[in-house]
Design an enzyme around this catalytic site. Structure first.
Site, PDB file in Angstrom:
ATOM      1  N   ALA A  66      37.624  40.957  39.907  1.00  0.00           N
ATOM      2  CA  ALA A  66      36.467  41.753  39.568  1.00  0.00           C
ATOM      3  C   ALA A  66      35.510  41.116  38.697  1.00  0.00           C
ATOM      4  CB  ALA A  66      37.278  42.622  38.300  1.00  0.00           C
ATOM      5  N   GLY A 112      41.252  40.754  40.921  1.00  0.00           N
ATOM      6  CA  GLY A 112      41.014  41.693  41.867  1.00  0.00           C
ATOM      7  C   GLY A 112      40.866  41.359  43.190  1.00  0.00           C
ATOM      8  N   GLU A 115      44.393  41.432  44.268  1.00  0.00           N
ATOM      9  CA  GLU A 115      44.755  43.062  44.178  1.00  0.00           C
ATOM     10  C   GLU A 115      44.299  43.505  45.513  1.00  0.00           C
ATOM     11  OE1 GLU A 115      43.467  43.121  40.058  1.00  0.00           O
ATOM     12  OE2 GLU A 115      45.240  43.873  39.562  1.00  0.00           O
TER      13      GLU A 115
HETATM   14  N1  CAA Z   1      33.110  37.432  38.260  1.00  0.00           N
HETATM   15  C1  CAA Z   1      31.828  37.366  38.152  1.00  0.00           C
HETATM   16  N2  CAA Z   1      31.227  36.032  38.433  1.00  0.00           N
HETATM   17  C2  CAA Z   1      32.363  35.202  39.091  1.00  0.00           C
HETATM   18  C3  CAA Z   1      33.627  35.501  39.205  1.00  0.00           C
HETATM   19  C4  CAA Z   1      34.064  36.583  38.530  1.00  0.00           C
HETATM   20  N3  CAA Z   1      35.151  37.034  38.961  1.00  0.00           N
HETATM   21  N4  CAA Z   1      34.370  34.194  39.846  1.00  0.00           N
HETATM   22  C5  CAA Z   1      33.324  33.289  39.849  1.00  0.00           C
HETATM   23  N5  CAA Z   1      31.926  33.844  39.711  1.00  0.00           N
HETATM   24  C6  CAA Z   1      30.636  33.373  39.777  1.00  0.00           C
HETATM   25  C7  CAA Z   1      30.561  32.234  38.599  1.00  0.00           C
HETATM   26  O1  CAA Z   1      30.048  32.781  37.494  1.00  0.00           O
HETATM   27  C8  CAA Z   1      29.417  31.352  39.201  1.00  0.00           C
HETATM   28  O2  CAA Z   1      28.250  32.145  39.050  1.00  0.00           O
HETATM   29  P1  CAA Z   1      26.890  31.248  38.264  1.00  0.00           P
HETATM   30  O3  CAA Z   1      26.723  30.397  39.381  1.00  0.00           O
HETATM   31  O4  CAA Z   1      25.824  32.433  38.356  1.00  0.00           O
HETATM   32  O5  CAA Z   1      27.356  30.829  36.932  1.00  0.00           O
HETATM   33  C9  CAA Z   1      29.677  31.471  40.735  1.00  0.00           C
HETATM   34  O6  CAA Z   1      30.540  32.616  40.883  1.00  0.00           O
HETATM   35  C10 CAA Z   1      30.401  30.318  41.158  1.00  0.00           C
HETATM   36  O7  CAA Z   1      31.543  30.205  40.211  1.00  0.00           O
HETATM   37  P2  CAA Z   1      31.914  28.608  39.522  1.00  0.00           P
HETATM   38  O8  CAA Z   1      30.743  28.027  39.440  1.00  0.00           O
HETATM   39  O9  CAA Z   1      32.886  29.117  38.503  1.00  0.00           O
HETATM   40  O10 CAA Z   1      32.748  27.997  40.793  1.00  0.00           O
HETATM   41  P3  CAA Z   1      34.021  26.864  40.616  1.00  0.00           P
HETATM   42  O11 CAA Z   1      34.087  26.310  41.870  1.00  0.00           O
HETATM   43  O12 CAA Z   1      33.620  25.816  39.386  1.00  0.00           O
HETATM   44  O13 CAA Z   1      35.264  27.679  40.190  1.00  0.00           O
HETATM   45  C11 CAA Z   1      36.690  29.521  40.513  1.00  0.00           C
HETATM   46  C12 CAA Z   1      35.986  28.712  40.988  1.00  0.00           C
HETATM   47  C13 CAA Z   1      37.953  28.550  39.746  1.00  0.00           C
HETATM   48  C14 CAA Z   1      37.351  30.691  41.283  1.00  0.00           C
HETATM   49  C15 CAA Z   1      36.161  30.259  38.980  1.00  0.00           C
HETATM   50  O14 CAA Z   1      34.964  30.545  39.627  1.00  0.00           O
HETATM   51  C16 CAA Z   1      36.700  31.266  38.618  1.00  0.00           C
HETATM   52  O15 CAA Z   1      37.718  30.776  37.853  1.00  0.00           O
HETATM   53  N6  CAA Z   1      36.451  32.407  38.761  1.00  0.00           N
HETATM   54  C17 CAA Z   1      37.048  33.644  37.869  1.00  0.00           C
HETATM   55  C18 CAA Z   1      38.492  34.113  38.243  1.00  0.00           C
HETATM   56  C19 CAA Z   1      39.105  35.297  37.653  1.00  0.00           C
HETATM   57  O16 CAA Z   1      39.214  34.806  36.598  1.00  0.00           O
HETATM   58  N7  CAA Z   1      39.292  36.187  38.290  1.00  0.00           N
HETATM   59  C20 CAA Z   1      39.874  37.331  37.562  1.00  0.00           C
HETATM   60  C21 CAA Z   1      38.669  38.295  37.233  1.00  0.00           C
HETATM   61  S1  CAA Z   1      39.325  39.739  36.203  1.00  0.00           S
HETATM   62  C22 CAA Z   1      39.873  40.848  37.386  1.00  0.00           C
HETATM   63  O17 CAA Z   1      40.082  40.444  38.461  1.00  0.00           O
HETATM   64  C23 CAA Z   1      40.552  42.035  36.502  1.00  0.00           C
HETATM   65  C24 CAA Z   1      41.063  43.016  37.359  1.00  0.00           C
HETATM   66  O18 CAA Z   1      42.462  42.727  37.646  1.00  0.00           O
HETATM   67  C25 CAA Z   1      40.616  44.300  37.471  1.00  0.00           C
END
Ligand code: CAA
Length: 257
Positions: A66, A112, A115
């Site tokens: 998400a 998400g 999911e």
């Molecule tokens: N939401 C919003 N933006 C996201 C995102 C997310 N879930 N995942 C990645 N992005 C964005 C980053 O913020 C970044 O944007 P900017 O360049 O504007 O800063 C861009 O995508 C590239 O990401 P990274 O620079 O972080 O890339 P990386 O290669 O260093 O890392 C990753 C990759 C490990 C997947 C890392 O992006 C990450 O950990 N993402 C989040 C994963 C996460 O926690 N997901 C769960 C979300 S909560 C949820 O889903 C709730 C639910 O059940 C309803």
């Protein structure tokens, strides 16, 4: 229909839906969820569509979760509404439509994103894919059905480990755990999804729809899946597709559904 966050293409009985926010690793914001919901509803209505293939744009992510930036400042009630609305609009919808869907997991499928893949009827992954529910690392829990669907797919013990450690599985680990059915290279991913879709296309859409409904019924509290099976089995009889399927068998030809 024109969408801003997804690509939708219909070809040879397959609806290809691609989440297209690669700069944000295809994270699901509200607008994307709504567009996916509308695209899935219209695919189900279109009798020419026999299978949906869902994937993420480019090679790094299926969906990285998400959109954290969108919900970071939400209140308790806004948080609950996000989960409720998302589940109704997309995740429950996708799981329960009569058109079978295949998640082609082409990279990160986190939160998400996993999911969403778990709401599809079939999951396959490329060998670079990484899957997990990392929500507790953000101080929240999975909110788009992950606590329930992961436990249903891999068992309670493994789900507890994945959720509490916020760890990621590689594609081959996910296959061993029963989370994905097949693993292949990135270039083979869509062709493999198409191969599965081609097999689906040979079969009765009416019977497939009833089979999906019946399998899902067994996972609903208070519903006797065997009872639903008896009813839906009976409901197939006398339908044009049942007549075509059984007649084709007796005439030693392929059924034309
Ligand atoms: N939401 C919003 N933006 C996201 C995102 C997310 N879930 N995942 C990645 N992005 C964005 C980053 O913020 C970044 O944007 P900017 O360049 O504007 O800063 C861009 O995508 C590239 O990401 P990274 O620079 O972080 O890339 P990386 O290669 O260093 O890392 C990753 C990759 C490990 C997947 C890392 O992006 C990450 O950990 N993402 C989040 C994963 C996460 O926690 N997901 C769960 C979300 S909560 C949820 O889903 C709730 C639910 O059940 C309803």
């Amino acid at each position: 229909m024109n969408y801003e966050n997804i690509l939708s293409e219909h070809k040879d009985g397959i609806c290809y839906l691609t989440i297209n926010r690669s700069k944000q690793l295809n994270a699901l914001n509200g607008a994307t969820i709504l567009e996916l919901s509308n695209a899935i509803k219209s695919a189900e209505k279109d009798k020419l569509v026999r299978c949906i293939i869902l994937t993420g744009a480019e090679t790094k992510a299926f969906v990285a979760g998400a959109d954290i930036k969108e919900f970071a400042s939400f209140t308790i009630s806004e948080g609950e509404k996000l989960a409720r609305k998302g589940q109704e609009l997309l995740f429950d919808l996708l799981e329960n439509i009569s058109t079978p869907s295949i998640a082609a997991i082409n990279g990160f499928a986190l939160g998400g994103g996993l999911e969403l893949a778990m709401s599809c009827h079939i999951r396959i992954a490329s060998d670079n894919a990484k899957m997990g529910l990392p929500e507790v690392s953000l101080g929240v829990i999975p909110g788009y059905g992950g606590t329930q669907r992961l436990a249903n797919l891999v068992g309670k013990g493994k789900a507890m480990e994945m959720i509490t450690t916020a760890g990621m599985l590689t594609a081959s680990e996910a296959q061993k755990w029963g989370l994905v059915n097949h693993v292949c290279s990135q270039t083979e991913l869509i062709p493999l999804a198409e191969k599965i879709a081609e097999k689906i296309k040979r079969n009765s859409p009416m019977a497939i729809g009833k089979a999906i409904k019946t399998v899902n019924a067994g996972f609903i509290d208070g519903v006797d899946g065997f009872e639903v099976e008896k009813k839906e089995f009976g409901n197939c009889f006398g339908t044009p597709e049942f007549i075509e399927g059984t007649t084709a068998f007796m005439e030693k030809r392929k059924a034309n559904f």
